[in-house]
Design a protein around this motif. Sequence first.
Motif, PDB file in Angstrom:
ATOM      1  N   VAL A  28       3.011  -1.827  -1.585  1.00 42.39           N
ATOM      2  CA  VAL A  28       2.770  -3.263  -1.399  1.00 42.39           C
ATOM      3  C   VAL A  28       2.726  -3.596   0.092  1.00 42.39           C
ATOM      4  CG1 VAL A  28       3.760  -5.558  -1.734  1.00 42.39           C
ATOM      5  CG2 VAL A  28       3.741  -3.932  -3.608  1.00 42.39           C
ATOM      6  N   GLN A  29       3.626  -3.022   0.864  1.00 46.57           N
ATOM      7  CA  GLN A  29       3.643  -3.281   2.306  1.00 46.57           C
ATOM      8  C   GLN A  29       2.359  -2.807   2.974  1.00 46.57           C
ATOM      9  OE1 GLN A  29       7.193  -1.410   3.686  1.00 46.57           O
ATOM     10  NE2 GLN A  29       8.545  -2.853   2.673  1.00 46.57           N
ATOM     11  N   GLN A  32      -0.456  -5.245   2.184  1.00 47.72           N
ATOM     12  CA  GLN A  32      -0.339  -6.490   2.936  1.00 47.72           C
ATOM     13  C   GLN A  32      -0.838  -6.340   4.370  1.00 47.72           C
ATOM     14  OE1 GLN A  32       3.827  -7.254   2.331  1.00 47.72           O
ATOM     15  NE2 GLN A  32       3.457  -8.485   0.507  1.00 47.72           N
ATOM     16  N   GLN A  33      -0.842  -5.136   4.888  1.00 53.50           N
ATOM     17  CA  GLN A  33      -1.295  -4.891   6.257  1.00 53.50           C
ATOM     18  C   GLN A  33      -2.814  -4.728   6.358  1.00 53.50           C
ATOM     19  OE1 GLN A  33       0.880  -1.495   7.627  1.00 53.50           O
ATOM     20  NE2 GLN A  33       2.851  -2.477   7.346  1.00 53.50           N
ATOM     21  N   THR A  37      -7.794  -6.920   2.450  1.00 57.80           N
ATOM     22  CA  THR A  37      -7.165  -6.960   1.132  1.00 57.80           C
ATOM     23  C   THR A  37      -6.761  -8.396   0.812  1.00 57.80           C
ATOM     24  OG1 THR A  37      -6.365  -4.699   1.315  1.00 57.80           O
ATOM     25  CG2 THR A  37      -5.275  -6.107  -0.297  1.00 57.80           C
ATOM     26  N   THR A  39      -5.779  -9.414  -2.517  1.00 56.89           N
ATOM     27  CA  THR A  39      -4.623  -9.205  -3.380  1.00 56.89           C
ATOM     28  C   THR A  39      -4.553  -7.726  -3.727  1.00 56.89           C
ATOM     29  OG1 THR A  39      -5.936  -9.665  -5.348  1.00 56.89           O
ATOM     30  CG2 THR A  39      -4.667 -11.494  -4.455  1.00 56.89           C
ATOM     31  N   TRP A  40      -3.414  -7.307  -4.196  1.00 50.84           N
ATOM     32  CA  TRP A  40      -3.250  -5.918  -4.606  1.00 50.84           C
ATOM     33  C   TRP A  40      -2.337  -5.927  -5.820  1.00 50.84           C
ATOM     34  CZ3 TRP A  40       0.883  -2.415  -4.909  1.00 50.84           C
ATOM     35  CH2 TRP A  40       0.505  -1.080  -5.056  1.00 50.84           C
ATOM     36  N   THR A  54      -7.453  -3.176  -6.204  1.00 53.32           N
ATOM     37  CA  THR A  54      -7.561  -3.828  -4.912  1.00 53.32           C
ATOM     38  C   THR A  54      -8.839  -4.657  -4.885  1.00 53.32           C
ATOM     39  OG1 THR A  54      -6.485  -1.917  -3.919  1.00 53.32           O
ATOM     40  CG2 THR A  54      -7.538  -3.437  -2.421  1.00 53.32           C
TER      41      THR A  54
END
Length: 73
Positions: A28-29, A32-33, A37, A39-40, A54
Motif C-alpha cells: 500500500v505504501q 501511494q508513492q 496511481t 487507487t490500489w 491498479t
Amino acid sequence: MTKLGLPARIEAKPEYPEKVEALLRDAVQLAQQQEHTVTWFAFRQDATTFGSSTPSPTSRGVRGTSRERSPPR
C-alpha cells in the motif's frame, strides 16, 4: 476517470499465505508513492488466492506501475 487497470492474481503456496498477505499490506505504501496511481486494491479471495488491481487514468500510469513492480529479469 479511470479507463485502464492492471489486475494481478497471486496464488500462494500453502505454506506462504501469511507472507503474501503481509507483502500486499506493505505494498500500500508503494502504491501511494506512485505518481499515476489513483487507487490500489488488494484482496484475499480464499486461503491461498490473492489479487490486486491498479486502476489508472492513463496507460502511462499502468505501464509505470507494472514496470516498477515487476521482478528483475
